[in-house]
Structures are given as C-alpha cells and as structure tokens.
Design a protein around this motif. Sequence first.
Motif, mmCIF file in Angstrom:
data_model
loop_
_atom_site.group_PDB
_atom_site.id
_atom_site.type_symbol
_atom_site.label_atom_id
_atom_site.label_comp_id
_atom_site.label_asym_id
_atom_site.label_seq_id
_atom_site.Cartn_x
_atom_site.Cartn_y
_atom_site.Cartn_z
ATOM 1 N N MET A 170 0.814 -1.212 0.000
ATOM 2 C CA MET A 170 0.000 0.000 0.000
ATOM 3 C C MET A 170 0.850 1.265 0.000
ATOM 4 N N GLY A 219 -4.935 0.020 -3.795
ATOM 5 C CA GLY A 219 -5.849 0.885 -3.075
ATOM 6 C C GLY A 219 -7.219 0.936 -3.723
ATOM 7 N N HIS A 238 -4.848 4.790 -0.429
ATOM 8 C CA HIS A 238 -4.090 3.624 0.002
ATOM 9 C C HIS A 238 -4.214 3.361 1.507
#
Length: 327
Positions: A170, A219, A238
């Motif tokens: 992420m 995300g 994210h």
Amino acid sequence: MHLIITDAWLAKSRAIYLSGTKLVLAGFVAALALMLVAAGLYHWVFLKGAREGWPVIGALVKLVVKDEFDQRDRFLRENLDMMARRVGEMQAKMMQLEALGERVSGLAGVNPNDIKATAGRGGALVAGPSLTMEELQATLADLDKLTDQRVDLMTVMESRLFDQKIRKMMVPTQEPVAGGNLGSPFGWRIDPMNGRSALHTGLDFPSEPGTGILAAAGGVVVTQEYHPAYGNMVEVDHGNELITRYAHASRVLVKKGDLVKRGQKIAEVGTTGRSTGPHLHFEVLVQGVFQDPQKFLTAGQKLPKPSLVAAAPPPRPAPALQQVRAN
C-alpha cells in the motif's frame, strides 16, 4: 488278520477279518483316543497342582510365567527404546523450530524475549534406554503442549508478516510510468505558463500519448473526474490518509470505487487540463499535505509502513499560488 471271538462256554464263536488298512485305522483311532485321555488328565492335574501349589507343578508354572514375562518385558523395552529415540528426534526438531521462530520473529516485529516468556523453552529430556512408560508419556505431553504453543506463535508471526506485506504493497513505491523519464521534480519552480514562481506539487513524467499509467500501490479509486487544472484525473486512496493522484490522462480505465492493484494500468498518458505537452503529473498526499513522490519511489521495499514514510510536509504554497499547483 483273523480274530475269533467265542463265549465262555465255547458255544458260539464269531470270526472277524481285519485287513492291513483296517488294522492301521484301528491303531490310529486307539492312539488318538489315548492321546486325548492323556491330555485331559494332564490338563486336570496341571491346573489342580497350580491352584493348590503342588511343589513340582508350582515351580514349573512359575518358570513358564517368568519366561513369558521376560519375553513381554523384552518386547516392551525394545519398543520403548525405539519410541524414546523417536521422541529425542522430535525434541531436536522442536529446538530447530524454536530457533527458526526466533529468527522469523525479528522479521515479524515480535520480541524474541516475549516468545520465551510466554511459550517456554524445551521439554523433558529423553536420557536413554532407562526411560519408563510414565516418563515417556510425560515427555510426549510436554511435546504436544510445546507444539501447540509453537503453532500459536507461528500463526501470530504469519499474521504480522502478512500485515507488513500488505502495508508495503500500500506504499506508493511503484513507478507510475514504466521506464518513464523524470521531467519537472517536486518543489518551487518557474511556472511554464505564466513565468511566475510556483510550487510544483508532484513529479512530471513526459511520455508518448497513450503510454500506460500504473497504480503506484494498491488501493481504492476515490476520485475519477475531469478537473480544469488536472484534466482527466484519478485519485487512489491507500489507507492511513495516503492518496496518490494521476493527472492529464488522455483516457481513464477505472472508475470511482474500483479496487486497483500495485502496477495495474489505470489510465493512459495525455495532455488534458493545464498542460504544455503529453506527460503524467503524479502527486502523493499524506493527511492532505503534498509530499515529494520521489522519496517514495526511491525508498522501494525498505519502507516498513506508510506511517514511517510520512516525512515532515514541505512548506504550503502561498495563497496566491494555490491555483497553479498542477502543471
């Protein structure tokens, strides 16, 4: 063979002829009957003597029973020794697993001292052929308990490592344009349209129109719209208040609410909005504050989590320059 049977007064007689086959058969039947009688008598005498403790028979019974016990004890001892060796091998493997767990715990962010305190170490030591059944059972119980503890710890560490992997995935460390050359960097510069000083809030990647724009991290798409300055724009959330923005696209391939993976093609390079030529304008925002995307791209997989990479935000642009943030 001829047999003549007469009565006491020799008044009557009867002759019986036995051939060789009949004679052998009769002898066999007689021998069998004698053996059965002898066996029955022996069994009766042996049991009676064993129960009443007759001297000779009692000693014989003790000898037979002792021999059976010796054979059984030898059989059990051999099996116990084999099981003891197997338990010793299991303990050695458990120690190796414990050492491996301590090394992996460092990667998972778990303190090895906490592991030792909560789970204990080792088990009962198998010392050799003198092991008894009770000791073996106790050792197996210790190993079973230790195995359950190791399984729980490995599960925790697996969860921690998986969480770290997700966090790394992420973090926007993927280059948004494959092999793209960096144009304008992040920071203050002379605006190419009005010639005044302005804060460039992202990175520019000049590329041919239609070049794929890739998600810098996994995300959720939170914005997909046309902006007067950014043109066709995509924003990806994210988590941890970390957002990446992709601007000036000629074509967008995702919509709001879509889940995107790291490296997934989400748009194509264009020159829409406030732009002087085909390029991707790439931004990173943490808690709504512009960050230098180059720090994320160069950090790569060395960054453990987004909260550690949110460096001190750069100076906010002056109010008069807020409108020229996307070039």
